[in-house]
Scaffold this motif. Structure first.
Motif: not given
Length: 410
Positions: A226-244
């Motif tokens: 919510v905050f990243a999209s609303t304020y266009r924050a200079p951030v890279v958001l990483n999801i590490v999907n390692n399955q478990w």
């Protein structure tokens, strides 16, 4: 009487249980090089498909193909391979140290080395990572002293955190590594806040937030979006999907959503899935996302598709909840072997060179361990003074803490 059937809940189940023979033949793996590379200022809606496919660069023959390829030269690729081998050697040593009682706890990232090692190469001094406990590659692929890492794991007299953190919860502001939190998902939101502060100050530094796929079920994940999209924050958001997660497969947190990356689309955030076992693909996508952040174009959400080969931690026994052969059946392979094969295909590497590098790095880690153990281990000590618990809490120590310290005899 009503003919309406009683309500029931749907509980997702993993495809394979202990004792089953894993078969990933029905898992769609897109062809390497098939995904487009859009301009960095693209609107999220225009690249919706990238949240559902997997961006891949290296094909089955070890060739780099497609628009995301050719961003690294031979020297950079060899450095990436060395970084991953260093992380793997470090994990083996520290897991063994835990079994020997030299520390209480350790978490390895076996099978996930490409993600942190490749990502670190697009960051600049002053950028800040808000990592989970499986991004040790962010430190081991930089100039952070390995001896200091082991001192922290051992909680010995030279522990830079003076025994105040659990083993493997490193912290180094100078190396852009925010203190790891044992509470899941907290740093996803914190990274967004740090990035917002950087923008408010008119600075040029960006942040990266890291989260495991299981932790996306936590509130902080959604608040961060919510905050990243609303304020266009200079951030890279990483999801590490390692399955478990520790014993729960990724479907519990994902629910009915097609992918974890697709959750970013509802927030208007450009969202991509990348082959987390492809060093070249991770680097390319990270570079693209980091450039977006630096140009003030806002956040990017990246789902790194990988597989946790090892146990969740030294306290975990994965044989209790997943099939024995599942890791070897995983269709995206091993990140180290894939980069090695790619370099051999390019004619700049060989099995002999690989073996030599592996032995060199194992000796390097062993020597760092030897140096760290001169400062003690968790079992044998010595440890930081108990008096240090009063330090660094307040800028100026209040009266009640001064009294407590005096009563404790410090």
């Amino acid at each position: 009487m009503s003919d309406t059937p009683p309500l029931s809940l749907y509980v997702p189940e993993p495809e394979f249980r202990p004792g089953d023979k894993p078969d990933f033949s029905n898992v769609p793996i897109p062809q390497a090089g098939a995904a487009i590379m859009p301009p960095v200022d693209v609107d999220a809606g225009e690249i919706r498909d990238l949240a559902y496919t997997i961006i891949r660069v290296m094909n089955r023959e070890g060739e780099a193909v497609g628009p995301w390829a050719d961003m690294l030269d031979d020297a950079q690729l060899k450095e990436g391979l060395e970084d991953m081998l260093r992380v793997r050697a470090f994990d083996v040593r520290m897991t063994m140290a835990q079994r020997q009682g030299k520390t209480s706890f350790y978490m390895q990232c076996l099978g996930e080395e490409a993600i942190a090692c490749a990502f670190s190469k697009v960051l600049k001094p002053g950028d800040m990572n808000f990592p989970t406990y499986r991004q040790q590659g962010l430190l081991l692929s930089t100039d952070y002293p390995m001896v200091d890492m082991i001192n922290q794991i051992y909680s010995n007299a030279a522990d830079p955190l003076m025994g105040r953190q659990l083993p493997i919860m490193y912290s180094s502001k100078e190396h852009g590594f925010f203190t790891i939190s044992g509470n899941l998902a907290t740093q996803f939101m914190q990274g967004v806040g740090w990035a917002m502060a950087s923008a408010i100050k008119g600075d040029t530094k960006i942040a990266t937030s890291w989260i495991g796929e299981g932790s996306t079920a936590e509130n902080d994940f959604h608040a961060g979006l919510v905050f990243a999209s609303t304020y266009r924050a200079p951030v890279v958001l990483n999801i590490v999907n390692n399955q478990w997660a520790i014993s729960t497969f990724q479907g519990i947190a994902r629910g009915g959503a097609a992918t974890f990356a697709s959750r970013g689309l509802g927030f208007g955030i450009p969202s991509l899935r990348v082959d987390g076992n492809d060093y070249l693909a991770v680097y390319a996508v990270a570079k693209w996302a980091a450039e977006r952040a630096r140009r003030g174009l806002g956040p990017t959400l990246i789902e790194h598709v990988t597989y946790r080969i090892g146990a969740h931690s030294t306290s975990d026994d994965p044989s209790a909840y997943r099939a024995k052969e599942e890791s070897t059946s995983w269709p995206l392979g091993d990140p180290v072997e894939r980069l090695k094969d790619h370099l051999i295909k390019r004619g700049v590497w060989s099995d002999a060179q690989h073996h030599q590098m592996k032995e060199m790095l194992e000796a390097q880690v062993a020597e760092a361990q030897k140096q760290a153990e001169k400062n003690g281990t968790l079992h044998d000590g010595p440890h930081s003074s108990s008096a240090s618990m009063f330090d660094d809490v307040y800028k100026e120590m209040p009266l009640h803490l001064r009294r407590q310290r005096q009563e404790a005899g410090f």
